[in-house]
Design a protein around this motif. Structure first.
Motif, short mmCIF file in Angstrom:
data_model
loop_
_atom_site.label_atom_id
_atom_site.label_comp_id
_atom_site.label_asym_id
_atom_site.label_seq_id
_atom_site.Cartn_x
_atom_site.Cartn_y
_atom_site.Cartn_z
N THR A 1 31.23 23.95 -14.59
CA THR A 1 31.65 25.35 -14.70
C THR A 1 30.70 26.16 -13.83
OG1 THR A 1 32.48 25.05 -16.95
CG2 THR A 1 32.03 27.31 -16.23
N TYR A 2 31.27 26.84 -12.84
CA TYR A 2 30.41 27.56 -11.90
C TYR A 2 31.08 28.83 -11.41
CZ TYR A 2 33.13 25.43 -8.02
OH TYR A 2 34.12 25.04 -7.14
N THR A 3 30.23 29.78 -11.02
CA THR A 3 30.68 31.06 -10.46
C THR A 3 30.52 30.99 -8.94
OG1 THR A 3 30.01 32.24 -12.45
CG2 THR A 3 30.35 33.56 -10.47
N HIS A 4 31.54 31.47 -8.24
CA HIS A 4 31.56 31.31 -6.79
C HIS A 4 32.27 32.50 -6.14
CE1 HIS A 4 35.81 30.27 -7.34
NE2 HIS A 4 35.40 29.53 -8.36
N GLY A 5 32.16 32.58 -4.82
CA GLY A 5 32.87 33.61 -4.07
C GLY A 5 32.04 34.84 -3.81
N TRP A 6 32.69 35.84 -3.20
CA TRP A 6 32.02 37.06 -2.78
C TRP A 6 32.49 38.27 -3.57
CZ3 TRP A 6 33.55 33.35 0.75
CH2 TRP A 6 32.56 32.87 1.63
N ASP A 7 31.59 39.17 -3.84
CA ASP A 7 31.92 40.47 -4.43
C ASP A 7 30.92 41.49 -3.89
OD1 ASP A 7 32.95 42.52 -5.93
OD2 ASP A 7 31.92 41.93 -7.79
N PRO A 8 31.36 42.34 -2.95
CA PRO A 8 32.73 42.52 -2.47
C PRO A 8 33.12 41.46 -1.43
CG PRO A 8 31.27 44.02 -1.34
CD PRO A 8 30.42 43.32 -2.37
N VAL A 9 34.42 41.47 -1.07
CA VAL A 9 34.93 40.59 -0.04
C VAL A 9 34.26 40.95 1.29
CG1 VAL A 9 37.01 39.95 1.27
CG2 VAL A 9 37.14 40.31 -1.20
N PRO A 10 33.80 39.97 2.07
CA PRO A 10 33.18 40.28 3.36
C PRO A 10 34.08 41.15 4.23
CG PRO A 10 32.83 37.98 2.82
CD PRO A 10 33.76 38.53 1.78
N GLY A 11 33.46 42.10 4.93
CA GLY A 11 34.21 43.07 5.71
C GLY A 11 35.08 42.47 6.79
N ASP A 12 34.60 41.39 7.45
CA ASP A 12 35.40 40.81 8.53
C ASP A 12 36.66 40.12 7.98
OD1 ASP A 12 33.79 38.89 7.36
OD2 ASP A 12 33.10 38.01 9.22
N ILE A 13 36.54 39.49 6.80
CA ILE A 13 37.72 38.89 6.17
C ILE A 13 38.72 39.97 5.79
CG2 ILE A 13 38.56 37.65 4.15
CD1 ILE A 13 36.05 35.98 4.20
N GLN A 14 38.23 41.04 5.19
CA GLN A 14 39.10 42.14 4.78
C GLN A 14 39.80 42.76 5.99
OE1 GLN A 14 37.47 45.98 3.24
NE2 GLN A 14 38.39 45.29 1.32
N ALA A 15 39.07 42.93 7.09
CA ALA A 15 39.66 43.52 8.29
C ALA A 15 40.77 42.64 8.85
CB ALA A 15 38.58 43.75 9.34
N ILE A 16 40.56 41.33 8.85
CA ILE A 16 41.58 40.41 9.38
C ILE A 16 42.83 40.43 8.52
CG2 ILE A 16 42.08 37.95 9.69
CD1 ILE A 16 39.20 37.68 10.75
N VAL A 17 42.66 40.49 7.22
CA VAL A 17 43.82 40.59 6.32
C VAL A 17 44.63 41.84 6.63
CG1 VAL A 17 44.51 40.99 3.91
CG2 VAL A 17 42.84 39.21 4.45
N MET A 18 43.94 42.97 6.81
CA MET A 18 44.66 44.21 7.11
C MET A 18 45.32 44.17 8.48
SD MET A 18 42.37 47.24 5.35
CE MET A 18 40.80 46.82 6.13
#
Length: 203
Positions: free
Chosen positions: A125-142
């Motif tokens: 059982t582990y906690t993972h990922g980013w908070d907040p989402v990295p800006g470059d990933i967010q920009a590419i999604v948009m």
């Protein structure tokens, strides 16, 4: 499996574009952001957003003289923020440590059942990922969502006077939809999960 949230919001997209959306446009924008988020997650093989997960793995035997432990598992979701529980064949253990995304189990008997018949199973059982989402990933999604939002017919050029229309479709005839460009893929490669080997620090 829980539905993962979009990696960017409609409000983020509206701010980027400097415009407001009608209710109908908001629904369309949300659908496109959901699609773009799924495409990005599929490419980098990561959930990206911060979450806590319990996964089961087969313990991988390693050389104890070289690594200082008897076995390891690779935690697939990254970055690993915290491990809260490790169980080997249903038995909780604290005899482990982390090296990046590798969870290393110090001691376990491989000569007694059930390990003698098959490798031990490890639940983590582990906690993972980013908070907040990295800006470059967010920009590419948009960016990926906006390409379809502003050009829903996927037209590259449309001449007048009876000349044919040229569409953004490949030779197969299938519409591109929400996809990533090669430049965006190169940016995302730094987050992409690939096969790796154990890296154990000395000391």
């Amino acid at each position: 499996m829980a539905v993962l949230p979009s990696l960017a919001t409609v409000a983020d997209l509206a701010m980027l574009l400097g415009r407001s959306f009608t209710p109908e446009q908001e629904q369309q924008a949300q659908a496109l952001l959901d699609q773009a988020s799924s495409v990005v997650r599929a490419y980098i093989r990561q959930d990206i957003t911060r979450a806590t997960t319990t996964d089961a793995f087969t313990l991988r035997r390693v050389d104890p003289l070289r690594y200082g432990c008897v076995g390891a598992v690779t935690l697939p979701q990254r970055p690993v923020e915290e491990v809260t529980l490790v169980e080997v064949d249903g038995v909780a253990t604290a005899d482990w440590w982390l090296d990046g995304s590798e969870l290393l189990v110090r001691g376990w008997s491989w000569d007694l059942p059930p390990a003698a018949h098959q490798p031990p199973r490890v639940a983590v059982t582990y906690t993972h990922g980013w908070d907040p989402v990295p800006g470059d990933i967010q920009a590419i999604v948009m960016q990926a969502a906006n390409r379809v939002l502003v050009n829903p017919r996927q037209i590259r050029s449309e001449a007048v006077g009876g000349e044919s229309v040229t569409y953004l479709i490949p030779a197969t005839g299938e519409a591109l939809g929400v996809l990533l460009s090669k430049v965006e893929m190169r940016v995302l490669d730094r987050y992409r999960r690939t096969s790796g080997t154990i890296r154990v620090r000395s000391g």
